[in-house]
Design an enzyme around this catalytic site. Structure first.
Site, PDB file in Angstrom:
ATOM      1  N   LYS A  13       0.822  -1.212   0.000  1.00  0.00           N
ATOM      2  CA  LYS A  13       0.000   0.000   0.000  1.00  0.00           C
ATOM      3  C   LYS A  13       0.862   1.271   0.000  1.00  0.00           C
ATOM      4  O   LYS A  13       0.580   2.207  -0.736  1.00  0.00           O
ATOM      5  CB  LYS A  13      -0.940   0.017   1.216  1.00  0.00           C
ATOM      6  CG  LYS A  13      -1.963  -1.115   1.218  1.00  0.00           C
ATOM      7  CD  LYS A  13      -3.006  -0.938   2.312  1.00  0.00           C
ATOM      8  CE  LYS A  13      -2.462  -0.994   3.713  1.00  0.00           C
ATOM      9  NZ  LYS A  13      -1.942  -2.316   4.138  1.00  0.00           N
ATOM     10  N   ARG A  87     -10.109   0.252   8.642  1.00  0.00           N
ATOM     11  CA  ARG A  87      -9.643  -1.110   8.857  1.00  0.00           C
ATOM     12  C   ARG A  87     -10.687  -1.974   9.540  1.00  0.00           C
ATOM     13  O   ARG A  87     -10.442  -3.165   9.790  1.00  0.00           O
ATOM     14  CB  ARG A  87      -8.414  -1.048   9.748  1.00  0.00           C
ATOM     15  CG  ARG A  87      -7.148  -1.635   9.168  1.00  0.00           C
ATOM     16  CD  ARG A  87      -6.069  -1.371  10.195  1.00  0.00           C
ATOM     17  NE  ARG A  87      -4.856  -2.072   9.964  1.00  0.00           N
ATOM     18  CZ  ARG A  87      -3.784  -1.545   9.377  1.00  0.00           C
ATOM     19  NH1 ARG A  87      -3.830  -0.332   8.874  1.00  0.00           N
ATOM     20  NH2 ARG A  87      -2.689  -2.233   9.287  1.00  0.00           N
ATOM     21  N   ARG A 126      11.592  -6.472   4.662  1.00  0.00           N
ATOM     22  CA  ARG A 126      11.162  -5.071   4.583  1.00  0.00           C
ATOM     23  C   ARG A 126      12.002  -4.180   5.501  1.00  0.00           C
ATOM     24  O   ARG A 126      12.283  -4.541   6.638  1.00  0.00           O
ATOM     25  CB  ARG A 126       9.683  -4.986   4.989  1.00  0.00           C
ATOM     26  CG  ARG A 126       9.142  -3.580   4.980  1.00  0.00           C
ATOM     27  CD  ARG A 126       7.686  -3.578   4.739  1.00  0.00           C
ATOM     28  NE  ARG A 126       6.940  -3.456   5.982  1.00  0.00           N
ATOM     29  CZ  ARG A 126       5.677  -3.018   6.022  1.00  0.00           C
ATOM     30  NH1 ARG A 126       5.027  -2.730   4.913  1.00  0.00           N
ATOM     31  NH2 ARG A 126       5.062  -2.931   7.168  1.00  0.00           N
ATOM     32  N   ARG A 159      10.893  -2.501  11.199  1.00  0.00           N
ATOM     33  CA  ARG A 159       9.866  -2.114  12.171  1.00  0.00           C
ATOM     34  C   ARG A 159       9.689  -3.225  13.201  1.00  0.00           C
ATOM     35  O   ARG A 159       9.697  -4.392  12.844  1.00  0.00           O
ATOM     36  CB  ARG A 159       8.533  -1.891  11.445  1.00  0.00           C
ATOM     37  CG  ARG A 159       8.307  -0.449  11.063  1.00  0.00           C
ATOM     38  CD  ARG A 159       7.146  -0.274  10.148  1.00  0.00           C
ATOM     39  NE  ARG A 159       5.943  -1.006  10.515  1.00  0.00           N
ATOM     40  CZ  ARG A 159       4.816  -0.964   9.793  1.00  0.00           C
ATOM     41  NH1 ARG A 159       4.763  -0.229   8.705  1.00  0.00           N
ATOM     42  NH2 ARG A 159       3.754  -1.647  10.165  1.00  0.00           N
ATOM     43  N   ARG A 170      -0.786  -9.918  12.683  1.00  0.00           N
ATOM     44  CA  ARG A 170      -1.375  -8.840  11.872  1.00  0.00           C
ATOM     45  C   ARG A 170      -2.213  -9.412  10.735  1.00  0.00           C
ATOM     46  O   ARG A 170      -3.243  -8.841  10.366  1.00  0.00           O
ATOM     47  CB  ARG A 170      -0.264  -7.930  11.322  1.00  0.00           C
ATOM     48  CG  ARG A 170       0.295  -7.017  12.404  1.00  0.00           C
ATOM     49  CD  ARG A 170       1.657  -6.478  12.043  1.00  0.00           C
ATOM     50  NE  ARG A 170       1.628  -5.551  10.937  1.00  0.00           N
ATOM     51  CZ  ARG A 170       2.714  -5.199  10.239  1.00  0.00           C
ATOM     52  NH1 ARG A 170       3.883  -5.729  10.546  1.00  0.00           N
ATOM     53  NH2 ARG A 170       2.613  -4.342   9.264  1.00  0.00           N
TER      54      ARG A 170
HETATM   55  P1  ADP Z   1       0.483  -2.437   7.887  1.00  0.00           P
HETATM   56  O1  ADP Z   1       1.815  -2.615   7.246  1.00  0.00           O
HETATM   57  O2  ADP Z   1       0.048  -3.551   8.774  1.00  0.00           O
HETATM   58  O3  ADP Z   1      -0.561  -1.993   6.914  1.00  0.00           O
HETATM   59  P2  ADP Z   1       0.356   0.078   9.325  1.00  0.00           P
HETATM   60  O4  ADP Z   1       1.612   0.838   9.306  1.00  0.00           O
HETATM   61  O5  ADP Z   1      -0.774   0.528   8.477  1.00  0.00           O
HETATM   62  O6  ADP Z   1       0.769  -1.401   8.986  1.00  0.00           O
HETATM   63  O7  ADP Z   1      -0.191  -0.046  10.827  1.00  0.00           O
HETATM   64  C1  ADP Z   1       0.622  -0.463  11.891  1.00  0.00           C
HETATM   65  C2  ADP Z   1      -0.235  -0.699  13.132  1.00  0.00           C
HETATM   66  O8  ADP Z   1      -0.915   0.523  13.481  1.00  0.00           O
HETATM   67  C3  ADP Z   1      -1.364  -1.714  12.944  1.00  0.00           C
HETATM   68  O9  ADP Z   1      -0.921  -3.041  13.143  1.00  0.00           O
HETATM   69  C4  ADP Z   1      -2.346  -1.244  14.039  1.00  0.00           C
HETATM   70  O10 ADP Z   1      -1.925  -1.630  15.323  1.00  0.00           O
HETATM   71  C5  ADP Z   1      -2.227   0.260  13.965  1.00  0.00           C
HETATM   72  N1  ADP Z   1      -3.222   0.833  13.018  1.00  0.00           N
HETATM   73  C6  ADP Z   1      -2.957   1.445  11.834  1.00  0.00           C
HETATM   74  N2  ADP Z   1      -4.105   1.831  11.220  1.00  0.00           N
HETATM   75  C7  ADP Z   1      -5.116   1.439  12.024  1.00  0.00           C
HETATM   76  C8  ADP Z   1      -6.535   1.522  11.947  1.00  0.00           C
HETATM   77  N3  ADP Z   1      -7.158   2.097  10.900  1.00  0.00           N
HETATM   78  N4  ADP Z   1      -7.264   0.991  12.955  1.00  0.00           N
HETATM   79  C9  ADP Z   1      -6.671   0.425  14.020  1.00  0.00           C
HETATM   80  N5  ADP Z   1      -5.347   0.297  14.151  1.00  0.00           N
HETATM   81  C10 ADP Z   1      -4.553   0.803  13.183  1.00  0.00           C
END
Ligand code: ADP
Length: 217
Positions: A13, A87, A126, A159, A170
């Protein structure tokens, strides 16, 4: 141009968002990046989000919805691409309320589709920039100088939530809570799915060709 980008963690994404930002000059509103910034600043929100993020769980909806409504209200006239939000179905409903209140609409919902096995391999390699959020892969998408961000030269990191155990959690969280959001948007007039295991250039071309189609407004 206002776009919602859906897809599992590691689907690509962030990389797709960069293409959309470069092409349309929109703001990249990444819930994960905003949360990581809050944590780096040790804000109250950052502290509240910390344990959820590090264990691969979702941060509670009310915190996220308020945070993203704030980001949307400050977005540029050119529009935005939402990355990592909504989400949950509840977040998607709340997003609709926010958009209605602001008199704006989403032009396209794009979902990146990919197998879990490919994701696990991708996440292992990554690397991310702690300063600007740029994402690389040690073999598939290496930076120009090993270990350094192309944009700002910062030392790249893995990360904490990219370790295999947390990645598995996740993915579980994605299938249980975020997959229903795909169903929520399937009836949206401009919903598209793109196979994201076809190399970054092909994914980019596929996404941009979708967005070139006439938009609602
Ligand atoms: P990913 O690579 O999993 O898409 P993100 O960087 O988008 O990772 O998100 C990292 C973490 O931040 C998620 O695992 C969650 O804990 C939190 N997070 C991000 N966006 C949301 C959301 N819309 N609702 C709830 N938690 C979120």
């Amino acid at each position: 141009m206002r776009v919602v980008l859906l897809g599992a963690p590691g689907a690509g994404k962030g990389t797709v968002c960069k293409s959309i930002v470069d092409e349309y000059g929109v703001d990249h509103l990444s819930s994960g990046d905003i949360l990581r910034k809050e944590r780096a600043e040790n804000s109250e929100l950052g502290q509240q989000a910390q344990n959820y993020m590090d264990s691969g769980q979702l941060v509670p909806d009310d915190l996220i919805v308020a945070m993203m409504a704030g980001a949307i209200s400050k977005a540029s006239e050119a529009g935005f691409v939402l990355d990592g939000f909504p989400r949950t179905v509840n977040q998607a409903e709340k997003l609709d309320e926010t958009l209605n209140a602001n008199g704006i609409e989403i032009d396209a919902v794009v979902c990146l589709v990919i197998e879990d096995e490919v994701i696990l391999e991708r996440m292992a390699g990554r690397r991310s920039c702690p300063q600007c959020g740029a994402v690389y892969h040690v073999t598939n998408l290496p930076p120009k100088v090993e270990g350094k961000c192309d944009n700002d030269g910062a030392e790249l990191i893995q990360r904490p939530d990219d370790n295999p155990e947390v990645v598995k959690q996740r993915l579980v969280t994605y299938h249980e809570q975020t997959k229903p959001v795909v169903g929520y948007y399937k009836s949206h007039g401009r919903f598209y799915e793109i196979e994201s295991d076809q190399g970054p250039d092909n994914v980019r071309a596929a996404v941009l060709s979708i967005l070139e189609e006439p938009v609602n407004k």
